[in-house]
Motif scaffolding. Structure first.
Motif, PDB file in Angstrom:
ATOM      1  N   ALA A  55     -37.938  49.361  80.700  1.00 29.48           N
ATOM      2  CA  ALA A  55     -36.571  49.895  80.727  1.00 29.48           C
ATOM      3  C   ALA A  55     -36.481  51.088  81.677  1.00 29.48           C
ATOM      4  O   ALA A  55     -35.522  51.215  82.452  1.00 29.48           O
ATOM      5  CB  ALA A  55     -36.139  50.307  79.317  1.00 29.48           C
ATOM      6  N   ALA A  56     -37.488  51.965  81.639  1.00 35.07           N
ATOM      7  CA  ALA A  56     -37.493  53.144  82.515  1.00 35.07           C
ATOM      8  C   ALA A  56     -37.574  52.741  83.981  1.00 35.07           C
ATOM      9  O   ALA A  56     -36.882  53.327  84.837  1.00 35.07           O
ATOM     10  CB  ALA A  56     -38.663  54.060  82.153  1.00 35.07           C
ATOM     11  N   SER A  57     -38.403  51.736  84.287  1.00 36.53           N
ATOM     12  CA  SER A  57     -38.510  51.285  85.680  1.00 36.53           C
ATOM     13  C   SER A  57     -37.205  50.648  86.142  1.00 36.53           C
ATOM     14  O   SER A  57     -36.807  50.794  87.305  1.00 36.53           O
ATOM     15  CB  SER A  57     -39.679  50.304  85.842  1.00 36.53           C
ATOM     16  OG  SER A  57     -39.495  49.138  85.061  1.00 36.53           O
ATOM     17  N   ILE A 112     -31.263  53.679  90.129  1.00 39.79           N
ATOM     18  CA  ILE A 112     -30.970  54.962  90.777  1.00 39.79           C
ATOM     19  C   ILE A 112     -31.261  54.878  92.274  1.00 39.79           C
ATOM     20  O   ILE A 112     -30.482  55.379  93.103  1.00 39.79           O
ATOM     21  CB  ILE A 112     -31.789  56.097  90.124  1.00 39.79           C
ATOM     22  CG1 ILE A 112     -31.276  56.367  88.706  1.00 39.79           C
ATOM     23  CG2 ILE A 112     -31.712  57.378  90.958  1.00 39.79           C
ATOM     24  CD1 ILE A 112     -32.117  57.356  87.922  1.00 39.79           C
ATOM     25  N   MET A 113     -32.369  54.206  92.637  1.00 40.51           N
ATOM     26  CA  MET A 113     -32.693  54.047  94.054  1.00 40.51           C
ATOM     27  C   MET A 113     -31.608  53.249  94.771  1.00 40.51           C
ATOM     28  O   MET A 113     -31.212  53.576  95.898  1.00 40.51           O
ATOM     29  CB  MET A 113     -34.045  53.359  94.213  1.00 40.51           C
ATOM     30  CG  MET A 113     -35.223  54.292  94.076  1.00 40.51           C
ATOM     31  SD  MET A 113     -35.311  55.581  95.356  1.00 40.51           S
ATOM     32  CE  MET A 113     -35.918  54.656  96.753  1.00 40.51           C
ATOM     33  N   TYR A 114     -31.103  52.220  94.126  1.00 41.66           N
ATOM     34  CA  TYR A 114     -30.019  51.440  94.726  1.00 41.66           C
ATOM     35  C   TYR A 114     -28.752  52.283  94.856  1.00 41.66           C
ATOM     36  O   TYR A 114     -28.078  52.272  95.887  1.00 41.66           O
ATOM     37  CB  TYR A 114     -29.745  50.195  93.890  1.00 41.66           C
ATOM     38  CG  TYR A 114     -28.466  49.478  94.284  1.00 41.66           C
ATOM     39  CD1 TYR A 114     -28.256  49.064  95.595  1.00 41.66           C
ATOM     40  CD2 TYR A 114     -27.459  49.229  93.346  1.00 41.66           C
ATOM     41  CE1 TYR A 114     -27.079  48.422  95.967  1.00 41.66           C
ATOM     42  CE2 TYR A 114     -26.291  48.597  93.709  1.00 41.66           C
ATOM     43  CZ  TYR A 114     -26.103  48.196  95.018  1.00 41.66           C
ATOM     44  OH  TYR A 114     -24.941  47.569  95.388  1.00 41.66           O
ATOM     45  N   GLN A 115     -28.457  53.050  93.807  1.00 40.18           N
ATOM     46  CA  GLN A 115     -27.263  53.894  93.807  1.00 40.18           C
ATOM     47  C   GLN A 115     -27.322  54.944  94.925  1.00 40.18           C
ATOM     48  O   GLN A 115     -26.307  55.223  95.579  1.00 40.18           O
ATOM     49  CB  GLN A 115     -27.137  54.588  92.450  1.00 40.18           C
ATOM     50  CG  GLN A 115     -25.881  55.421  92.261  1.00 40.18           C
ATOM     51  CD  GLN A 115     -25.849  56.076  90.886  1.00 40.18           C
ATOM     52  OE1 GLN A 115     -26.877  56.501  90.360  1.00 40.18           O
ATOM     53  NE2 GLN A 115     -24.669  56.148  90.293  1.00 40.18           N
ATOM     54  N   LYS A 116     -28.515  55.508  95.160  1.00 40.43           N
ATOM     55  CA  LYS A 116     -28.654  56.589  96.136  1.00 40.43           C
ATOM     56  C   LYS A 116     -28.822  56.081  97.568  1.00 40.43           C
ATOM     57  O   LYS A 116     -28.400  56.739  98.521  1.00 40.43           O
ATOM     58  CB  LYS A 116     -29.847  57.476  95.768  1.00 40.43           C
ATOM     59  CG  LYS A 116     -29.727  58.164  94.407  1.00 40.43           C
ATOM     60  CD  LYS A 116     -28.538  59.104  94.355  1.00 40.43           C
ATOM     61  CE  LYS A 116     -28.458  59.809  93.009  1.00 40.43           C
ATOM     62  NZ  LYS A 116     -27.291  60.726  92.920  1.00 40.43           N
ATOM     63  N   SER A 127     -29.719  46.839  99.749  1.00 40.46           N
ATOM     64  CA  SER A 127     -29.493  45.594  98.996  1.00 40.46           C
ATOM     65  C   SER A 127     -30.771  45.098  98.329  1.00 40.46           C
ATOM     66  O   SER A 127     -30.718  44.378  97.320  1.00 40.46           O
ATOM     67  CB  SER A 127     -28.936  44.509  99.921  1.00 40.46           C
ATOM     68  OG  SER A 127     -29.822  44.269 101.001  1.00 40.46           O
ATOM     69  N   PHE A 128     -31.937  45.465  98.885  1.00 41.37           N
ATOM     70  CA  PHE A 128     -33.203  45.080  98.266  1.00 41.37           C
ATOM     71  C   PHE A 128     -33.308  45.665  96.867  1.00 41.37           C
ATOM     72  O   PHE A 128     -33.734  44.989  95.924  1.00 41.37           O
ATOM     73  CB  PHE A 128     -34.377  45.549  99.135  1.00 41.37           C
ATOM     74  CG  PHE A 128     -35.723  45.312  98.510  1.00 41.37           C
ATOM     75  CD1 PHE A 128     -36.231  44.027  98.369  1.00 41.37           C
ATOM     76  CD2 PHE A 128     -36.491  46.378  98.044  1.00 41.37           C
ATOM     77  CE1 PHE A 128     -37.477  43.808  97.790  1.00 41.37           C
ATOM     78  CE2 PHE A 128     -37.729  46.168  97.463  1.00 41.37           C
ATOM     79  CZ  PHE A 128     -38.226  44.883  97.340  1.00 41.37           C
ATOM     80  N   PHE A 129     -32.905  46.929  96.729  1.00 41.25           N
ATOM     81  CA  PHE A 129     -32.950  47.571  95.423  1.00 41.25           C
ATOM     82  C   PHE A 129     -31.877  47.003  94.490  1.00 41.25           C
ATOM     83  O   PHE A 129     -32.049  47.038  93.266  1.00 41.25           O
ATOM     84  CB  PHE A 129     -32.791  49.086  95.563  1.00 41.25           C
ATOM     85  CG  PHE A 129     -33.962  49.750  96.219  1.00 41.25           C
ATOM     86  CD1 PHE A 129     -35.238  49.600  95.696  1.00 41.25           C
ATOM     87  CD2 PHE A 129     -33.803  50.506  97.363  1.00 41.25           C
ATOM     88  CE1 PHE A 129     -36.336  50.205  96.293  1.00 41.25           C
ATOM     89  CE2 PHE A 129     -34.884  51.116  97.979  1.00 41.25           C
ATOM     90  CZ  PHE A 129     -36.159  50.961  97.442  1.00 41.25           C
ATOM     91  N   GLU A 130     -30.795  46.486  95.047  1.00 40.84           N
ATOM     92  CA  GLU A 130     -29.785  45.833  94.209  1.00 40.84           C
ATOM     93  C   GLU A 130     -30.374  44.589  93.549  1.00 40.84           C
ATOM     94  O   GLU A 130     -30.202  44.359  92.342  1.00 40.84           O
ATOM     95  CB  GLU A 130     -28.561  45.458  95.036  1.00 40.84           C
ATOM     96  CG  GLU A 130     -27.482  44.775  94.200  1.00 40.84           C
ATOM     97  CD  GLU A 130     -26.277  44.335  95.009  1.00 40.84           C
ATOM     98  OE1 GLU A 130     -25.245  44.003  94.399  1.00 40.84           O
ATOM     99  OE2 GLU A 130     -26.380  44.310  96.243  1.00 40.84           O
ATOM    100  N   ILE A 154     -33.074  41.993  88.660  1.00 40.14           N
ATOM    101  CA  ILE A 154     -34.295  41.372  88.135  1.00 40.14           C
ATOM    102  C   ILE A 154     -34.909  42.239  87.038  1.00 40.14           C
ATOM    103  O   ILE A 154     -35.259  41.739  85.956  1.00 40.14           O
ATOM    104  CB  ILE A 154     -35.325  41.146  89.270  1.00 40.14           C
ATOM    105  CG1 ILE A 154     -34.802  40.095  90.255  1.00 40.14           C
ATOM    106  CG2 ILE A 154     -36.669  40.707  88.687  1.00 40.14           C
ATOM    107  CD1 ILE A 154     -35.670  39.933  91.500  1.00 40.14           C
ATOM    108  N   SER A 155     -35.043  43.540  87.302  1.00 42.30           N
ATOM    109  CA  SER A 155     -35.695  44.434  86.334  1.00 42.30           C
ATOM    110  C   SER A 155     -34.905  44.545  85.040  1.00 42.30           C
ATOM    111  O   SER A 155     -35.478  44.574  83.943  1.00 42.30           O
ATOM    112  CB  SER A 155     -35.904  45.821  86.943  1.00 42.30           C
ATOM    113  OG  SER A 155     -34.672  46.416  87.290  1.00 42.30           O
ATOM    114  N   LEU A 156     -33.563  44.583  85.147  1.00 42.05           N
ATOM    115  CA  LEU A 156     -32.733  44.661  83.941  1.00 42.05           C
ATOM    116  C   LEU A 156     -32.858  43.378  83.132  1.00 42.05           C
ATOM    117  O   LEU A 156     -32.945  43.413  81.892  1.00 42.05           O
ATOM    118  CB  LEU A 156     -31.273  44.911  84.316  1.00 42.05           C
ATOM    119  CG  LEU A 156     -30.300  45.045  83.139  1.00 42.05           C
ATOM    120  CD1 LEU A 156     -30.633  46.274  82.298  1.00 42.05           C
ATOM    121  CD2 LEU A 156     -28.852  45.127  83.631  1.00 42.05           C
ATOM    122  N   THR A 157     -32.891  42.237  83.806  1.00 41.91           N
ATOM    123  CA  THR A 157     -33.031  40.946  83.127  1.00 41.91           C
ATOM    124  C   THR A 157     -34.379  40.861  82.417  1.00 41.91           C
ATOM    125  O   THR A 157     -34.460  40.456  81.243  1.00 41.91           O
ATOM    126  CB  THR A 157     -32.900  39.794  84.127  1.00 41.91           C
ATOM    127  OG1 THR A 157     -31.618  39.863  84.773  1.00 41.91           O
ATOM    128  CG2 THR A 157     -33.035  38.450  83.427  1.00 41.91           C
TER     129      THR A 157
END
Length: 327
Positions: free
Chosen positions: A274-276, A282-286, A290-293, A298-301
């Motif tokens: 969950a932390a990752s 946050i990396m995508y937001q900042k 699109s790679f971080f998107e 994937i990570s949330l799923t």
């Protein structure tokens, strides 16, 4: 018809073996709640999911807390035995960490409630940290085989403090806790790797705790960006990518983890994942990359599916009584 005496005896047996490790479940489910709160902000997912999860977490926290308080009152000797156990002692700060995580999760609901939880969590966690380190220093009972990634819990939990502390304006206190967690993370990581590389391997039951290695740099990244005014500088990237490397390292060993029977130690998968997920969002937001998107989705799923499986396995084990047994 069930014999009342037998039923009472069974309940007492379960209660006296009610494990402190149950609070790892609160850490994991609260972490998932925070990941979905972030996803509502970054990925425009429905906020209702995080709201439902927050209600679930609050109910679980109250149930587990009530269960363990009842154990303390009815079987104080069993609770003291856990508290003095060289490995289980590290799980007691999971309670204060749960309170700190709830202070983050309730920030959107009530600023006052969040502040009260944060203050209580800080006081309790500092107390646990001082006590555990004192035990490590002055008690000869600790052996190299007692060192596991679970040792990160009491010390590195301090890194969580700035996430809410900065929101309430307590920057110096937040830096104080962040410094403790960061410095002792490095020290403990060295000790754990020494044990893993040069001594007997971790018992199968404790292998899932290797996922705890992900949490310090992942949470450290989240806290540091808060302390750094939201900027992603070189040090933030070091924390982020060291966490991502550990995720990759552990996912290359999925076959080993897949063969492990269910233990409560499986909950060690939950909070780090969950932390990752939050860190990646946050990396995508900042950065807007699109790679971080893609990684965010994937990570949330993955975190959601893993924690859903853990909840299913845990409630199944509770019904069968499998988690209420002496080690």
């Amino acid at each position: 018809m069930a014999n009342p005496a037998t039923s009472s005896s069974s309940t007492s047996s379960k209660l006296q073996h009610f494990p402190i490790a149950f609070f790892a479940m609160i850490m994991g489910t609260t972490g998932l709640t925070l990941a979905w709160q972030k996803a509502a902000e970054v990925l425009q997912l429905p906020v209702l999911v995080s709201q439902v999860l927050l209600v679930l977490v609050a109910c679980l926290f109250l149930a587990v807390s009530l269960g363990y308080v009842t154990k303390i009152l009815r079987f104080p000797e069993m609770s003291l035995k856990e508290f003095h156990h060289p490995i289980k002692i590290s799980f007691f700060p999971a309670f204060s960490i749960s309170v700190l995580l709830l202070s983050v999760a309730t920030l959107q609901v009530s600023t006052d409630l969040s502040l009260y939880l944060w203050v209580a969590g800080c006081i309790m966690h500092l107390g646990f940290t001082l006590h555990v380190i004192t035990q490590w220093i002055h008690h000869p009972k600790f052996q190299i085989q007692h060192s596991t990634p679970a040792w990160f819990i009491p010390v590195v939990g301090n890194i969580i403090v700035p996430i809410t502390g900065t929101e309430h304006g307590f920057y110096e206190i937040s830096w104080f806790f962040f410094s403790i967690g960061l410095v002792y993370w490095i020290i403990l990581k060295t000790l754990i790797f020494n044990r893993v590389l040069f001594h007997d391997p971790l018992p199968e039951k404790l292998l899932p705790t290797l996922f705890i290695l992900i949490a310090p740099p992942a949470v450290g990244f989240i806290s540091y960006t808060k302390l750094n005014g939201g900027e992603i500088d070189a040090f933030a990237r070091i924390l982020f990518y060291s966490a991502m490397f550990l995720v990759l390292l552990l996912f290359t060993q999925l076959e080993r983890f897949r063969r492990i029977p269910f233990f409560l130690s499986w909950w060690a998968y939950s909070f780090p994942l969950a932390a990752s997920s939050i860190a990646i969002q946050i990396m995508y937001q900042k950065t807007g990359d699109s790679f971080f998107e893609i990684l965010s989705w994937i990570s949330l799923t993955v975190a959601s599916l893993v924690i859903a499986l853990l909840l299913f396995k845990t409630f199944k084990a509770i019904r069968s009584g499998g988690v209420f047994k002496p080690d």
